[in-house]
Motif scaffolding. Structure first.
Motif, mmCIF file in Angstrom:
data_model
loop_
_atom_site.group_PDB
_atom_site.id
_atom_site.type_symbol
_atom_site.label_atom_id
_atom_site.label_comp_id
_atom_site.label_asym_id
_atom_site.label_seq_id
_atom_site.Cartn_x
_atom_site.Cartn_y
_atom_site.Cartn_z
ATOM 1 N N LEU A 30 36.557 44.478 31.043
ATOM 2 C CA LEU A 30 35.550 43.417 31.017
ATOM 3 C C LEU A 30 35.029 43.171 32.434
ATOM 4 O O LEU A 30 33.826 43.024 32.670
ATOM 5 C CB LEU A 30 36.194 42.153 30.455
ATOM 6 N N GLN A 31 35.955 43.154 33.384
ATOM 7 C CA GLN A 31 35.603 42.903 34.778
ATOM 8 C C GLN A 31 34.772 44.054 35.360
ATOM 9 O O GLN A 31 33.799 43.824 36.067
ATOM 10 C CB GLN A 31 36.888 42.682 35.594
ATOM 11 N N ALA A 32 35.168 45.274 35.048
ATOM 12 C CA ALA A 32 34.428 46.433 35.571
ATOM 13 C C ALA A 32 32.986 46.423 35.064
ATOM 14 O O ALA A 32 32.044 46.720 35.797
ATOM 15 C CB ALA A 32 35.124 47.734 35.175
ATOM 16 N N ARG A 33 32.833 46.035 33.820
ATOM 17 C CA ARG A 33 31.502 45.934 33.228
ATOM 18 C C ARG A 33 30.694 44.821 33.919
ATOM 19 O O ARG A 33 29.514 44.976 34.223
ATOM 20 C CB ARG A 33 31.655 45.650 31.737
ATOM 21 N N ALA A 34 31.359 43.701 34.219
ATOM 22 C CA ALA A 34 30.686 42.582 34.884
ATOM 23 C C ALA A 34 30.237 42.978 36.298
ATOM 24 O O ALA A 34 29.118 42.680 36.707
ATOM 25 C CB ALA A 34 31.610 41.362 34.945
ATOM 26 N N TRP A 35 31.104 43.662 37.041
ATOM 27 C CA TRP A 35 30.710 44.125 38.383
ATOM 28 C C TRP A 35 29.512 45.051 38.299
ATOM 29 O O TRP A 35 28.591 44.978 39.101
ATOM 30 C CB TRP A 35 31.858 44.887 39.052
ATOM 31 N N HIS A 36 29.566 45.948 37.321
ATOM 32 C CA HIS A 36 28.492 46.925 37.178
ATOM 33 C C HIS A 36 27.159 46.207 36.986
ATOM 34 O O HIS A 36 26.148 46.575 37.562
ATOM 35 C CB HIS A 36 28.808 47.842 35.985
ATOM 36 N N GLN A 37 27.180 45.136 36.171
ATOM 37 C CA GLN A 37 25.949 44.400 35.888
ATOM 38 C C GLN A 37 25.525 43.533 37.066
ATOM 39 O O GLN A 37 24.359 43.518 37.443
ATOM 40 C CB GLN A 37 26.134 43.546 34.638
ATOM 41 N N GLN A 38 26.509 42.818 37.673
ATOM 42 C CA GLN A 38 26.201 41.908 38.785
ATOM 43 C C GLN A 38 25.735 42.662 40.021
ATOM 44 O O GLN A 38 24.789 42.266 40.677
ATOM 45 C CB GLN A 38 27.468 41.153 39.225
ATOM 46 N N CYS A 39 26.473 43.703 40.350
ATOM 47 C CA CYS A 39 26.284 44.355 41.656
ATOM 48 C C CYS A 39 25.494 45.639 41.545
ATOM 49 O O CYS A 39 25.210 46.279 42.549
ATOM 50 C CB CYS A 39 27.626 44.636 42.314
#
Ligand code: C2E
Ligand code: CA
Ligand code: CA
Ligand code: CA
Length: 279
Positions: free
Chosen positions: A99-108
């Motif tokens: 979930l976190q890796a996906r969030a970083w991918h989207q945010q950053c």
């Protein structure tokens, strides 16, 4: 044999009794840790040695115990393995990390691979591939951004079942790496047969560098072998500039360690990813 218990009872020191008591308390606590939201992850950056860019992170679990404070994984993962709690805990780790890796991918807008440690017990769980698949599906993470870290010990036993599990994971499209490489029972045979992306050189070999010529020889040999087999190499436990320089000379691909970043929060990693790319 009947008297044994009675006689042995004398042998328990009060300190040991206290230890056993708290061990039981720990187990009861661990059973509740998940539902009480006491577990959390930190992420340690993995750096590409040549470009100095963050290319991945390793997820490391911690337990915020209501009485004992923060407990390191070495103090509760063995208990989780013994009790089987590692299976639900491991699934939580996997889901949270994805979930976190996906969030970083989207945010950053930067793809960062997340590596998750898998214990032998999880690897033996017949639902493993299904679990990985449904976590990827739920979190919508690209399978190429997930890596599972296995140890040599995990891969050694029961070769047939091992092969089937590895094949199922490979078919999903995730990556595998071998953790603590060089400390377990290695069979060069499995490196040839299994599709492994990277070997992680155990930090016990790195810590003596650059002085320790034997560890230097082992490190170079592991890098040469890995590259010969088209695998990448991650050096663990890199703490000094001299170690990093030497590893670069040896052609090591990636490095992880306190010099390059401690295990840290998801926000700290997001800042790292959002920052300017190193020249
Ligand atoms: P590991 O997989 O070998 O993880 C690397 C350990 O080395 C981490 O300890 C990390 O904080 C530490 N480390 C990183 N850089 C340096 C350095 O430069 N110097 C030194 N001295 N240490 C460094 P940590 O977080 O305490 O984890 C310990 C072990 O617990 C891990 O070793 C792994 O085997 C296990 N573990 C952690 N999280 C999980 C998890 O989610 N699932 C499972 N099954 N095991 C986990
Ligand atoms: Ca690891
Ligand atoms: Ca390791
Ligand atoms: Ca380990």
């Amino acid at each position: 044999a009947k008297n044994c218990g009675k006689n042995n009872a004398k042998l328990y020191s009060s300190a040991l009794t206290t230890q056993i008591m708290s061990y039981v308390k720990l187990e009861v606590g661990l059973r509740r840790a998940l539902q009480n939201n006491e577990l959390y992850l930190q992420y340690q950056p993995q750096i590409d040695v040549r470009s100095a860019q963050v290319v991945g992170v390793e997820a490391l679990v911690r337990w915020r115990h209501p009485e004992y404070g923060i407990i390191a994984p070495n103090d509760f993962i063995p208990l989780a393995e013994e009790t089987g709690l590692i299976v639900p805990i491991g699934e939580w780790v996997l889901r949270t990390a994805c979930l976190q890796a996906r969030a970083w991918h989207q945010q950053c807008r930067r793809a960062v691979r997340v590596a998750v440690n898998l214990s032998a017990r999880q690897f033996k769980d017949e639902n493993l591939a299904q679990t990985v698949l449904s976590v990827l599906n739920d979190t919508q993470l690209d399978p190429r951004l997930l890596e599972l870290e296995l140890t040599e010990g995990t891969l050694m036993d029961d070769a047939l079942a091992t092969l089937a599990t590895l094949e199922a994971l490979r078919a999903i499209g995730i990556y595998l790496s071998i953790d603590d490489f060089g400390t377990g029972y290695s069979s060069m045979n499995y490196l040839k047969r299994f599709d492994v992306r990277a070997l992680k050189i155990d930090k016990s070999f790195i810590s003596g560098l650059p002085q320790d010529s034997e560890n230097a020889a082992i490190t170079r040999a592991i890098i040469a072998m890995a590259h010969g087999l088209k695998m990448a190499v991650v050096a663990e436990g890199v703490e000094t500039e001299q170690q990093l320089t030497l590893l670069e000379q040896y052609g090591c691909d990636m490095a992880q360690g306190y010099l390059l970043g401690r295990p840290q929060s998801q926000d700290a990693i997001a800042q790292m990813l959002a920052g300017p790319l190193p020249a």
